[in-house]
Write a protein that holds these residues in place. Sequence first.
Motif, PDB file in Angstrom:
ATOM      1  N   TYR A   9       0.816  -1.213   0.000  1.00 14.09           N
ATOM      2  CA  TYR A   9       0.000   0.000   0.000  1.00 14.09           C
ATOM      3  C   TYR A   9       0.851   1.265   0.000  1.00 14.09           C
ATOM      4  N   HIS A  10       0.280   2.309  -0.606  1.00 19.51           N
ATOM      5  CA  HIS A  10       0.876   3.644  -0.601  1.00 19.51           C
ATOM      6  C   HIS A  10      -0.235   4.624  -0.265  1.00 19.51           C
ATOM      7  N   GLY A  11      -0.075   5.375   0.823  1.00 19.00           N
ATOM      8  CA  GLY A  11      -1.075   6.362   1.208  1.00 19.00           C
ATOM      9  C   GLY A  11      -0.732   7.722   0.667  1.00 19.00           C
ATOM     10  N   THR A  12      -1.726   8.425   0.121  1.00 24.37           N
ATOM     11  CA  THR A  12      -1.475   9.741  -0.454  1.00 24.37           C
ATOM     12  C   THR A  12      -2.766  10.561  -0.478  1.00 24.37           C
ATOM     13  N   ASP A  13      -2.642  11.831  -0.802  1.00 22.26           N
ATOM     14  CA  ASP A  13      -3.827  12.675  -0.961  1.00 22.26           C
ATOM     15  C   ASP A  13      -4.483  12.359  -2.307  1.00 22.26           C
ATOM     16  N   CYS A  14      -5.754  12.703  -2.453  1.00 22.54           N
ATOM     17  CA  CYS A  14      -6.503  12.329  -3.657  1.00 22.54           C
ATOM     18  C   CYS A  14      -5.989  13.006  -4.924  1.00 22.54           C
ATOM     19  N   GLU A  15      -5.532  14.245  -4.824  1.00 24.39           N
ATOM     20  CA  GLU A  15      -4.989  14.918  -6.006  1.00 24.39           C
ATOM     21  C   GLU A  15      -3.752  14.195  -6.528  1.00 24.39           C
ATOM     22  N   ALA A  46      -1.577  12.199   6.563  1.00 28.62           N
ATOM     23  CA  ALA A  46      -0.470  13.164   6.691  1.00 28.62           C
ATOM     24  C   ALA A  46      -0.204  13.854   5.356  1.00 28.62           C
ATOM     25  N   ALA A  47      -0.270  13.105   4.252  1.00 28.22           N
ATOM     26  CA  ALA A  47      -0.061  13.688   2.920  1.00 28.22           C
ATOM     27  C   ALA A  47      -1.142  14.717   2.619  1.00 28.22           C
ATOM     28  N   MET A  48      -2.375  14.414   2.997  1.00 26.45           N
ATOM     29  CA  MET A  48      -3.484  15.340   2.772  1.00 26.45           C
ATOM     30  C   MET A  48      -3.234  16.648   3.535  1.00 26.45           C
ATOM     31  N   GLU A  49      -2.796  16.517   4.779  1.00 28.44           N
ATOM     32  CA  GLU A  49      -2.529  17.719   5.578  1.00 28.44           C
ATOM     33  C   GLU A  49      -1.348  18.514   5.017  1.00 28.44           C
ATOM     34  N   ASP A  50      -0.318  17.803   4.540  1.00 29.64           N
ATOM     35  CA  ASP A  50       0.861  18.474   3.977  1.00 29.64           C
ATOM     36  C   ASP A  50       0.538  19.247   2.702  1.00 29.64           C
ATOM     37  N   THR A  51      -0.396  18.730   1.906  1.00 32.01           N
ATOM     38  CA  THR A  51      -0.726  19.365   0.629  1.00 32.01           C
ATOM     39  C   THR A  51      -1.955  20.263   0.722  1.00 32.01           C
ATOM     40  N   ASP A  52      -2.542  20.315   1.930  1.00 36.98           N
ATOM     41  CA  ASP A  52      -3.715  21.160   2.163  1.00 36.98           C
ATOM     42  C   ASP A  52      -4.856  20.821   1.195  1.00 36.98           C
ATOM     43  N   THR A  53      -5.081  19.525   0.983  1.00 37.09           N
ATOM     44  CA  THR A  53      -6.201  19.064   0.160  1.00 37.09           C
ATOM     45  C   THR A  53      -7.294  18.520   1.074  1.00 37.09           C
ATOM     46  N   ASP A  54      -8.420  18.172   0.469  1.00 35.92           N
ATOM     47  CA  ASP A  54      -9.585  17.807   1.261  1.00 35.92           C
ATOM     48  C   ASP A  54      -9.773  16.321   1.536  1.00 35.92           C
TER      49      ASP A  54
END
Length: 159
Positions: A9-15, A46-54
């Motif tokens: 698995y790789h966790g990331t923001d949706c963008e 954490a990636a979502m918070e770092d990139t300021d995405t929703d």
Amino acid sequence: MSQETITLYHGTDCESAKAIMKDGFDRNKTLYLTSRADVADYYAEAAMEDTDTDDYTILSVTVPVDALKVDFMAISEPLTFYREGFSERDWHAAIDSGEIPGPDSDNDWHTSLNLTSCVLITDPEVVLNVEQPDQNYLHDIKVPPKPTVKRETQYTSEK
């Protein structure tokens, strides 16, 4: 000749996930992977918070096992997910003393996955497949056992 692979698995923001699904992983970045859905979820948030995405997501990534490397950062900065009751201080003492056996080399991905559930890939071009699994059905991935090395010389004690 078939190549042994593993799906992690790789966790990331949706963008970022959309860009990965369209164009693949950035060749100039290290790819961090885990066998545990909860750890991927932690890093995705954490990636979502770092990139300021929703929103964030988890991707399943299939790679050849010979591309896996030890994630020494995960060992040196342990999350409570895999410290299993050790304080951070006790964790480091146990690693240093050998009470918790650390990786033998950069390529000892079995130990890395069993110890922290985390590994990395320095060349994302080796990725064979990326999917966005149904987030309701994520589960921990079973790590194959580390092959045993048969020693040429057998040591015996003399009486």
